[in-house]
Write a protein that holds these residues in place. Structure first.
Motif, PDB file in Angstrom:
ATOM      1  N   VAL C  59     -24.678  75.122 -71.410  1.00  0.00           N
ATOM      2  CA  VAL C  59     -25.332  75.628 -70.207  1.00  0.00           C
ATOM      3  C   VAL C  59     -26.461  74.726 -69.741  1.00  0.00           C
ATOM      4  O   VAL C  59     -26.902  74.797 -68.598  1.00  0.00           O
ATOM      5  CB  VAL C  59     -25.888  77.055 -70.414  1.00  0.00           C
ATOM      6  CG1 VAL C  59     -24.764  78.056 -70.395  1.00  0.00           C
ATOM      7  CG2 VAL C  59     -26.695  77.156 -71.673  1.00  0.00           C
ATOM      8  N   TYR C 114     -28.485  75.701 -64.103  1.00  0.00           N
ATOM      9  CA  TYR C 114     -28.378  76.489 -65.323  1.00  0.00           C
ATOM     10  C   TYR C 114     -27.518  77.734 -65.097  1.00  0.00           C
ATOM     11  O   TYR C 114     -26.599  78.019 -65.849  1.00  0.00           O
ATOM     12  CB  TYR C 114     -29.777  76.875 -65.802  1.00  0.00           C
ATOM     13  CG  TYR C 114     -29.791  77.739 -67.030  1.00  0.00           C
ATOM     14  CD1 TYR C 114     -29.703  77.170 -68.298  1.00  0.00           C
ATOM     15  CD2 TYR C 114     -29.880  79.124 -66.937  1.00  0.00           C
ATOM     16  CE1 TYR C 114     -29.712  77.957 -69.432  1.00  0.00           C
ATOM     17  CE2 TYR C 114     -29.893  79.920 -68.070  1.00  0.00           C
ATOM     18  CZ  TYR C 114     -29.807  79.334 -69.314  1.00  0.00           C
ATOM     19  OH  TYR C 114     -29.809  80.118 -70.437  1.00  0.00           O
ATOM     20  N   HIS C 117     -23.721  77.187 -64.689  1.00  0.00           N
ATOM     21  CA  HIS C 117     -23.078  77.053 -65.997  1.00  0.00           C
ATOM     22  C   HIS C 117     -22.955  78.417 -66.682  1.00  0.00           C
ATOM     23  O   HIS C 117     -21.944  78.741 -67.282  1.00  0.00           O
ATOM     24  CB  HIS C 117     -23.911  76.144 -66.912  1.00  0.00           C
ATOM     25  CG  HIS C 117     -23.808  74.692 -66.577  1.00  0.00           C
ATOM     26  ND1 HIS C 117     -22.635  73.988 -66.685  1.00  0.00           N
ATOM     27  CD2 HIS C 117     -24.744  73.792 -66.170  1.00  0.00           C
ATOM     28  CE1 HIS C 117     -22.853  72.726 -66.343  1.00  0.00           C
ATOM     29  NE2 HIS C 117     -24.125  72.587 -66.027  1.00  0.00           N
ATOM     30  N   ARG C 118     -24.002  79.155 -66.582  1.00  0.00           N
ATOM     31  CA  ARG C 118     -24.089  80.448 -67.263  1.00  0.00           C
ATOM     32  C   ARG C 118     -23.042  81.423 -66.712  1.00  0.00           C
ATOM     33  O   ARG C 118     -22.380  82.119 -67.468  1.00  0.00           O
ATOM     34  CB  ARG C 118     -25.502  80.967 -67.003  1.00  0.00           C
ATOM     35  CG  ARG C 118     -26.101  81.875 -67.970  1.00  0.00           C
ATOM     36  CD  ARG C 118     -26.370  81.347 -69.314  1.00  0.00           C
ATOM     37  NE  ARG C 118     -26.996  82.451 -70.061  1.00  0.00           N
ATOM     38  CZ  ARG C 118     -26.328  83.353 -70.752  1.00  0.00           C
ATOM     39  NH1 ARG C 118     -25.026  83.275 -70.878  1.00  0.00           N
ATOM     40  NH2 ARG C 118     -26.939  84.353 -71.338  1.00  0.00           N
TER      41      ARG C 118
END
Lengths: 326, 143, 337
Positions: C59, C114, C117-118
């Motif tokens: 992430v 972030y 990705h999460r």
């Protein structure tokens, strides 16, 4: 080694008026760990040890300590730093003296003749670490592991660290005080790991190192632990010009590793610390030892032996080999 | 390597000998490969090994460093230092798997236009044999 | 949420059902094991302690291209992230770290990189049955089967895995696996609870953090910081390998006329981290840096987000080259309070 004598000497040195502090080793917080210890007075030396687990090269701390700006009117503390050294560590001290990284009257060197260290990784692989603090001792033909009051004898060959197998200078080359009689040097082993890589085809070598370098996380532990990497402003940290980008990929990792190794060409004293601390298990020793081998074979030079000698890369001989020149 | 499959060579030449040597080759109308990108430096002694590494990273297929003959250095001893330093670099590059044909060093004096031609021919030929050097290129990887 | 059983023989079939997603799984030799996208078609094996490098890579990549541009150009090219990913066999402590770091990255503004990705990532956890030597997750609010941050929790019951869905994403995974799975009964859940308790009892290291967050500011000038940082080498191992450390540096990398702005991991243990342009450094020595590391995890983060930014994975203890032991430091902090 007689630990009582070690502690007695250490206490004496630490208590001296002209000594700021003494750096030695003491047992760590668990298992096989050994931690560097800093003693400002005699009391601090009570738990110091010298055992086959004392792999840490304390010479690093000579150049690591920050010189902070002082409040006006305050004088800097220019007293000496005392430290314990093994054979390889003493070569780092000698090399620092050559490069004028430190001056002889700034340090008190306490020499510990070294019968060889264990490889901590190998040790905990074969004899798993527990939370109990374990001890190691030398016996006549190997090591003795003391855990929970039980003693296990292990043959020397089984656990001896690679760098110690190849060691040519187990006795300190620079020292003010020697803690013991010099140990008998052993026949250094052939450096087969380096020879093996040398024997590969160019592509094979590239693939091998790409595999290794791709694991690099660029934490710079290898640089920080190295007693001879002590530039205030490292070229790898510079942003303008940025020789090696901070991004992590094949290209930058390779450039970083080449730069790191090259800056140690003719300076590396083979203490193996970079390899020990690498969290990615990159065999950095294989690069350093290759360069050391070239320097020795081609130029007849060995760093860290004579504090009066010239630094390798800042000197030359008119008849240096030049067969590679077109 | 450029589109026409010609190797790309970066050459660091010292101001006093090799650069003048290359100049002489030019004024004497000698024919030699044009794959050389010359970067003039005051002395080979100031060629940081990272220059070589950086050139390879930025797309060079071969690197040449050329300076005065031993004893002829304008600064007395710069080329002696360079010889030691770059000799070690050559060993190191070879050891990490960079083809030895990609990095050369030579001594070319101001009067050796002909030798310059030969050196360039050899360097280009070697880099051509070694092929394009993509493995180390910066932009090759996740750029 | 449902609980299912997966026969270990059918493990490859289960992995096959994840097709289309990037599968991150622990790979490599024991000592160098780390999470990386699986390249070959084989189902990854999950018998491992924990990886050296935490899976935060999935992430928070070590190098993340934020955008690309041409010098003199006017266009910014922002990389598109579209591929879904599964983090297979992540340890509960590492999954918990992501839940903790979420706080930071959503503090005032959501970090688009972030959270992209999460969003695309499904975390499939694996209950820890054999805790490592330096694990102390139970001391800081975690546990061998902590569900925080996870979408799905797997537990190794010998011949089979128990799969418990925790979120919608986890539920969807179970649904997709369909006929590969069987229903789980109370028996298996009890067995899992027994294993978890056993594992928790096997955790040898512990520290009670009560009072530390409130007490740390009072210890600002305590001699303990000099003591614990004296041997610090200032290498970044503890922070680079910490699952909750999230500092980054942003740099422009230029080659020729193309350039990119990227962010890379950074570490508060480095000298340049706080260095000002003027040359002044507010954290000039390793003492201040070590103090900051402990304070950040155990005090500042607690003030801000009410959770300790340490999951007790023990990596910094395992891999510190000079045996700086965070449990030991915390013990000394408690003594000094």
């Amino acid at each position: 080694m007689d630990l009582d004598k070690l502690r007695e000497t250490a206490a004496e040195v630490a208590a001296r008026d002209d000594v700021k502090y003494l750096i030695g080793w003491e047992k760590g917080s668990y298992g096989y760990r050994v931690a560097p210890a800093f003693a400002e007075d005699a009391d601090g030396t009570a738990d110091m040890i010298f055992s086959p687990l004392c792999t840490a090269n304390l010479a690093t701390y000579l150049t690591l300590v920050e010189k902070l700006p002082l409040p006006r009117g305050q004088e800097p503390d220019n007293r000496k730093v005392a430290l314990m050294v093994k054979g390889c560590d003493s070569r780092a001290v000698a090399q620092l003296l050559v490069e004028k990284g430190i001056h002889r009257d700034e340090v008190v060197v306490i020499g510990c003749p070294c019968p060889g260290m264990v490889d901590p990784a190998l040790l905990s692989e074969k004899y798993p670490e527990t939370e109990e603090i374990a001890e190691l001792k030398w016996s006549d033909d190997g090591f003795i592991i003391v855990r929970n009051g039980e003693e296990t004898a292990v043959p020397r060959e089984e656990l001896l660290a690679e760098k110690c197998r190849l060691c040519r200078y187990p006795n300190p080359v620079v020292s003010d005080i020697m803690l013991d009689e010099p140990v008998e040097s052993w026949e250094p082993a052939e450096d087969e790991e380096v020879t093996e890589i040398e024997g590969k085809e160019v592509e094979g070598r590239w693939d091998y190192w790409q595999q290794e370098f791709s694991n690099c996380i660029r934490c710079y532990s290898c640089r920080n632990v190295c007693p001879l990497c002590y530039c205030q402003d490292c070229i790898l940290d510079r942003i303008n010009p940025s020789w090696v980008f901070r991004s992590v990929n094949f290209s930058e990792n390779t450039a970083f590793n080449i730069a790191r190794a090259f800056h140690l060409a003719g300076r590396c004293i083979e203490c193996g610390e970079c390899e020990r601390v690498c969290p990615a298990n990159i065999p950095l020793g294989k690069i350093n030892r290759k360069l050391a081998r070239e320097v020795r074979d081609k130029y007849g030079f060995e760093p860290g032996l004579d504090p009066e000698s010239e630094p390798f890369q800042a000197s030359y001989k008119p008849d240096d080999p030049e067969d590679f020149i077109l | 390597m450029s589109a026409n499959n010609e190797p790309n060579i970066v050459a660091f030449l010292c101001n006093w000998c090799s650069y003048a040597g290359a100049d002489l080759a030019g004024t004497s109308r000698m024919q030699y490969p044009s794959n050389i990108n010359v970067i003039r430096v005051m002395c080979t002694g100031r060629v940081n090994p990272l220059y070589v590494v950086n050139a390879l990273q930025q797309g060079a297929d071969g690197v040449l460093v050329s300076g005065c003959h031993p004893g002829d250095c304008h600064y007395m001893e710069g080329n002696y230092f360079a010889r030691r330093r770059l000799g070690m670099l050559k060993d190191l590059l070879e050891y990490v798997g960079v083809d030895p044909r990609r990095f050369h060093m030579s001594w070319v004096s101001a009067s050796e236009g002909h030798k310059w031609k030969e050196v360039v021919e050899k360097t280009v030929e070697d880099a051509r044999e070694a092929g394009p050097f993509e493995g180390f290129r910066r932009r090759q990887i996740d750029w | 949420m449902s609980a299912m059983l997966l026969n270990k023989e059918k493990w490859p079939d289960f992995v096959e059902k994840l097709a289309g997603k990037t599968i991150w799984a622990p790979q490599g030799e024991e000592a160098e094991m780390r999470f990386a996208p699986v390249t070959e078609g084989e189902a990854p094996a999950l018998e491992y302690g924990n990886t050296r490098v935490p899976p935060k890579q999935a992430v928070f990549p070590q190098t993340e291209t934020m955008f690309r541009f041409q010098l003199g150009g006017e266009e910014l090219e922002i990389p598109k992230l579209e591929e879904e990913a599964v983090l297979l066999g992540v340890r509960p402590c590492d999954a918990r770290s992501m839940a903790i770091v979420d706080n930071l990255f959503s503090w005032d503004e959501n970090d688009p990189y972030y959270f992209k990705h999460r969003e695309l990532l499904t975390l499939v956890g694996l209950t820890c049955t054999e805790p490592g030597l330096n694990c102390f997750c139970t001391s800081v609010g975690g546990g061998p089967a902590s569900k925080e941050g996870l979408d799905l929790l797997m537990t190794d019951l010998g011949d089979q895995y128990l799969l418990e869905a925790i979120t919608e994403k986890g539920e969807a995974l179970l649904k997709a696996a369909g006929e590969v799975l069987e229903d789980a009964g109370d028996e298996q859940i009890k067995e899992k609870e027994r294993l978890t308790e056993e594992a928790a009892a096997n955790i040898k290291r512990n520290v009670n953090p009560d009072g530390i967050p409130e007490g740390l500011p009072g210890l600002w000038e305590d001699p303990l910081w000099q003591r614990v940082s004296a041997s610090c080498l200032g290498c970044g191992t503890c922070t680079y390998l910490c699952p909750t450390c999230h500092c980054f540096d942003i740099q422009d990398e230029v080659e020729g006329f193309s350039a990119r702005r990227c962010r890379t991991w950074d570490s508060c243990m480095f000298n340049e981290y706080t260095m000002h342009t003027s040359g002044h450094n507010p954290r000039p020595s390793r003492r201040e840096r070590t103090r900051n590391r402990i304070n950040h995890k155990y005090s500042y983060y607690v003030d801000k987000f009410d959770v300790i930014a340490c999951v007790g994975c023990g990596r910094c203890i395992n891999l510190c080259p000079v045996n700086i032991d965070i449990v030991d430091i915390l013990r000394q902090v408690k003594e000094a309070l």
